[in-house]
Design a protein around this motif. Sequence first.
Motif, mmCIF file in Angstrom:
data_model
loop_
_atom_site.group_PDB
_atom_site.id
_atom_site.type_symbol
_atom_site.label_atom_id
_atom_site.label_comp_id
_atom_site.label_asym_id
_atom_site.label_seq_id
_atom_site.Cartn_x
_atom_site.Cartn_y
_atom_site.Cartn_z
ATOM 1 N N LYS A 27 0.839 -1.200 0.000
ATOM 2 C CA LYS A 27 0.000 0.000 0.000
ATOM 3 C C LYS A 27 0.872 1.248 0.000
ATOM 4 N N LEU B 121 2.406 1.879 -3.351
ATOM 5 C CA LEU B 121 1.393 2.417 -4.257
ATOM 6 C C LEU B 121 1.180 3.910 -4.006
ATOM 7 N N LEU B 122 1.116 4.311 -2.735
ATOM 8 C CA LEU B 122 0.941 5.727 -2.400
ATOM 9 C C LEU B 122 2.125 6.560 -2.882
ATOM 10 N N SER C 55 4.279 5.654 -5.415
ATOM 11 C CA SER C 55 4.356 5.651 -6.890
ATOM 12 C C SER C 55 3.275 6.522 -7.520
ATOM 13 N N SER C 56 2.138 6.673 -6.837
ATOM 14 C CA SER C 56 1.059 7.517 -7.359
ATOM 15 C C SER C 56 1.272 8.994 -7.027
ATOM 16 N N GLY C 57 2.258 9.286 -6.170
ATOM 17 C CA GLY C 57 2.533 10.674 -5.800
ATOM 18 C C GLY C 57 1.713 11.172 -4.626
ATOM 19 N N LYS C 58 0.877 10.313 -4.049
ATOM 20 C CA LYS C 58 0.100 10.747 -2.874
ATOM 21 C C LYS C 58 1.008 11.008 -1.684
ATOM 22 N N LYS D 285 4.836 12.190 -1.404
ATOM 23 C CA LYS D 285 5.964 12.658 -2.207
ATOM 24 C C LYS D 285 7.238 11.900 -1.830
ATOM 25 N N TYR E 100 0.901 14.120 3.845
ATOM 26 C CA TYR E 100 -0.029 13.058 3.469
ATOM 27 C C TYR E 100 -1.094 12.884 4.554
#
Length: 66
Positions: A28, A31-32, A34-37, A39, A57
């Motif tokens: 998880k 994923l956060l 890699s998605s930029g959620k 930094k 975040y």
Amino acid sequence: MSVGTGRIQPRWHTVPEVAQMLGYGLSKTKLLVSSGKIKSIKDGGNRRVMPEWVDEYIASLIAEVA
């Protein structure tokens, strides 16, 4: 470094450290990141996360429910 403690405070965290800090699984957290959620910056073959980016975040999650 805090005076007198002899302990060095990390300037950034690895993705596994961030996962542990947030109580999330590694998948998880990756994923956060890699998605930029959350930094991050690339340092060689690794991703690094500044402590304030973890705080940002968390603040964004709080703002969603406020």
